[in-house]
Design an enzyme around this catalytic site. Structure first.
Site, PDB file in Angstrom:
ATOM      1  N   ASP B  52     -27.527 -80.790   5.005  1.00  0.00           N
ATOM      2  CA  ASP B  52     -27.269 -80.748   3.559  1.00  0.00           C
ATOM      3  C   ASP B  52     -27.097 -79.325   3.045  1.00  0.00           C
ATOM      4  OD1 ASP B  52     -27.523 -83.435   3.440  1.00  0.00           O
ATOM      5  OD2 ASP B  52     -29.528 -83.442   2.550  1.00  0.00           O
ATOM      6  N   TYR B 110     -36.046 -81.031  14.438  1.00  0.00           N
ATOM      7  CA  TYR B 110     -36.029 -80.251  13.202  1.00  0.00           C
ATOM      8  C   TYR B 110     -37.366 -79.538  13.022  1.00  0.00           C
ATOM      9  CZ  TYR B 110     -31.808 -82.661  11.542  1.00  0.00           C
ATOM     10  OH  TYR B 110     -30.533 -83.139  11.398  1.00  0.00           O
TER      11      TYR B 110
END
Lengths: 254, 254
Positions: B52, B110
């Protein structure tokens, strides 16, 4: 009248240095109206030492006087909400009237970071000097000893303007410790860190010493050259200073 | 025809995400003309996964086809000289024709960083979420177990548009590991790090889980709530996602 001791940390990337300078954005230039909005008029702000355009500070100390009673917590919060995270007040204290950010300081410590990796880092590029080729850490460590002690650092300092009496200002300084160390992070990036501490430093001194040490690490100079450069007392004897973004004022001792 | 596997790292602050998107600055939007200037026309660029706006990647993998013979070293240097240090090519390889950056990937990892300190940092503000109040690490660790395994993560994912047949896309995902750890740096700043790995993640899933875990650390939710939020399969059951700048795509496994 209250003397205030204000410790700040700042990211130097967006500033033309610390000290007020008409027409350009500086840390104290931005801080002054914020302090005056809270406290009303304040005295001149003294600082432990100037930092150049693009140089950072983890711990910079300022002092000034105010006639307003200060609420340390509120003052720090106001500074941080208006200038943070670029400039952060890390502590606010009422100091004795004899305290002076510059003249009371007995030592300064700086850290310079070199990224020694095939490519730069997107995450720390603003805080280090990227040097992709091989660097010989042992040679750089050997290059530290000659700068420790009291020397005339004219080869490493921007020549200051003569004072009002036309006398040249002394560039004799005392370095208490200087050392290179290394670490490799969990992405395999090797960083070399230079830590240097002393009573005081002249303009561009840490960056100039770093520039010479990196030249030693690259084999362009030898560790033995360092004493010769120092003895030359000539700015042209040293290679270019290391770039500003790798330098951080780490601590000021009182 | 040559299939190229290109690994990149990027600072997401200046981009509206990774994937091409007309009218806004994205990583692949900037990268494509650089690649085409060197290689001529290339195929569509595939990616291991979208990131994003504002999210960073330490290791993102792309694949595309070219009819030009590639010189991996020169290609990486060209990318880095034109887009670095914001976007860096960390490796360039010729891959088998069966390689696809997205479909060949078997896992993603992540990392999310929280700065838990009274004030933000001028040096890492772009790479962490500043949470000043107390955070209970043990409670956050206890909140990890419920998300590990295969679950319908609808409570943590932005609801996708139905596919062309009008069917809802599954939000069932498998998380292989999730853990919070902490460290305190030499400036006394405490950072909590969330590491999560799994086969694949849906949109905003890591940031939503992080947001819930931080609420647990703050005592606003309990570790036991996590299973309830998951079972609700309702986006409104979870608190707001953590902000993007603390998230980094750490690794992609093939």
């Amino acid at each position: 009248m209250t003397r205030v001791r204000l410790a700040i940390a700042y990211n130097g990337a967006g500033f033309r240095g610390l000290a007020p300078n008409a027409g350009v954005r500086t840390v104290i230039g931005e801080l002054t109206p914020v302090l005056e909005a809270i406290l009303g008029p304040i005295s001149e702000i003294h600082m432990s030492g100037r930092t150049d355009a693009g140089v950072h500070a983890r711990h910079q100390v300022l002092s000034f006087d105010t006639d307003t009673t200060i609420d340390a917590t509120r003052l720090a919060k106001s500074i941080n909400s208006r200038l943070g995270p670029e400039v952060i007040a890390t502590s606010v204290d009422v100091a004795p009237g004899s305290f002076h950010a510059r003249f009371s300081a007995i030592g300064r410590r700086y850290r310079y970071t070199v990224l020694n990796h095939p490519h730069p880092s997107p995450f720390s590029a603003g805080f280090e000097w990227w040097v992709p080729g091989p660097l010989d850490l042992e040679a750089m460590q050997a290059a530290c000893a000659p700068v420790v002690g009291e020397h005339d650092f004219a080869s490493f300092c921007r020549r200051p303007k003569p004072n009002d009496d036309g006398q040249l200002i002394s560039l004799v300084r005392r370095v208490d410790s200087a050392a290179w160390s290394e670490d490799t992070d969990d992405s395999g990036q090797r960083r070399l860190r230079f830590e240097i501490a002393g009573a005081a430093f002249c303009h561009q001194m840490v960056r100039s010493i770093t520039g010479l040490h990196v030249a030693v690490g690259q084999g362009r100079r030898s560790p033995a050259d360092v004493a010769d450069v120092l003895a030359a007392r000539d700015r042209n004897a040293a290679p270019s200073p290391a770039p500003p973004q790798g330098l951080m004022l780490w601590d000021v001792m009182y």
